[in-house]
Motif scaffolding. Sequence first.
Motif, short mmCIF file in Angstrom:
data_model
loop_
_atom_site.label_atom_id
_atom_site.label_comp_id
_atom_site.label_asym_id
_atom_site.label_seq_id
_atom_site.Cartn_x
_atom_site.Cartn_y
_atom_site.Cartn_z
N PHE A 44 -4.61 6.40 -3.43
CA PHE A 44 -4.01 5.72 -4.58
C PHE A 44 -3.90 6.64 -5.78
CE2 PHE A 44 -5.64 1.36 -2.98
CZ PHE A 44 -4.52 1.24 -2.18
N ASP A 139 -6.43 1.21 -7.73
CA ASP A 139 -5.40 0.22 -7.42
C ASP A 139 -4.58 -0.10 -8.66
OD1 ASP A 139 -4.24 -1.88 -5.56
OD2 ASP A 139 -4.99 -3.16 -7.17
N LEU A 264 -1.28 2.26 1.71
CA LEU A 264 -2.45 1.55 1.16
C LEU A 264 -3.74 1.81 1.92
CD1 LEU A 264 -0.86 -1.95 0.31
CD2 LEU A 264 -0.98 0.11 -1.10
#
Length: 443
Positions: A44, A139, A264
């Motif tokens: 991320f 995130d 992800l």
Amino acid sequence: MKTFAKLGLAAAAIALPSLGLAQDEAVAAAVPTDSVFILNTLLFLIGGFLVFFMACGFAMLEAGLVRSKNVAMQLTKNVMLFGLASIFYYLIGYNLMYPLGSWAVEGVLSGVWGPGVLEAVGVTAETADDYGYASTGSDFFFQLMFCAATASIVSGTLAERIKLWPFMIFTIILTSIIYPITASWTWGGGFVGEAGFSDFAGSTIVHSVGGWAALTGAIILGPRLGRYVDGKVMAFPGSNLSLATLGTFILWLGWFGFNGGSQLAMGSVGDVADVSRIFSNTNTAAAGGAVAAAILTQLMYKKVDLTMVLNGALAGLVSITAEPLTPTLGAATIIGAIGGILVVFTVPLLDKLKIDDVVGAIPVHLVCGIWGTIAVVFTNDGASLGSQIYGIVVIGGATVIASAVVWFLLKAIVGIRVSEEDEIAGLDMAELGMEAYPEFSKG
């Protein structure tokens, strides 16, 4: 080399051979580690700062494609929209986009209103928000970059005639409310996703939303002075095609984070292999779009058009964004090439409709966003054409309605367009009192 924390490996090493299992595999299976959390978080963060670099790409692309008297204005807008998106996505948008099951209206509107909250300093495995996934900060950072990219799409379309502060107000509403709510309908577990709509990294959720907002704004704002005269389209050459080319390559680079990070997960062999597959498909789709645009402009106009080639590459990138994982390299190239072709045909179509899009963002992000979303069904067996069209129509319709309301309100209350005198003089001096290229001033 594997490292296992908080465990007595000696005892495990003695016991495992008696079970008839390979020691490394059994220890890895039986022993919890931090690796998944760390690697997902790292994905991320790396993906996020690559997408952040796309802000530079948008700025350079727009600076190169507008006239020299408006360059400083475009650069100012790009810096400010990123700053405002960062603040207001934190204050409102993040929790609207990810309600985590807490809906005010089930599947439609989040019940979580308020600023995003990060994990505590020095968080441990036991106190992490989601130890099996990734850190909240990573995130938030990754999702914020997507939000800011949506606003960047609008900036280029409306260049050279929109006032600075009304545009900034629209940016606040787009990044804090419009984009987060429409994105929540799929990525937040909302009703569009439940209907089977598939959009891996945002051909519709990000790019088409920005494109619909830009199209709505362009229609309400109107074309630049002198753009359409007596049925003819007057050419307004950009100030610096070198900058525009640099911006395109930066966007191309940033897209690896945009699509690759949207896997992800990076905590397994399969996930890492999939990320590499996404990188490869993303690259070849851009290549297909650029080459297709070059060939088509040669055939249509007898000369290759650099601006079309640049937008062709971006069109390929947008086209593959909805599903960069499942296609083969050949299929990804074709998907991107069709995007490049669509751009070459859509740019003159908009001019026929007298819709003035300074940088070609509507063909690239809206038209190719729609195409890419539909193209998912050709390589992903889990997607259906009906669900894809449903998502396109619902998200597009909501964005147009919300954007139109905001644009009309701004037009009625504060005005959104500069005066004719200011537009002729250039927004650098009229809105900012400075020039990007003062040594070339006619003054």
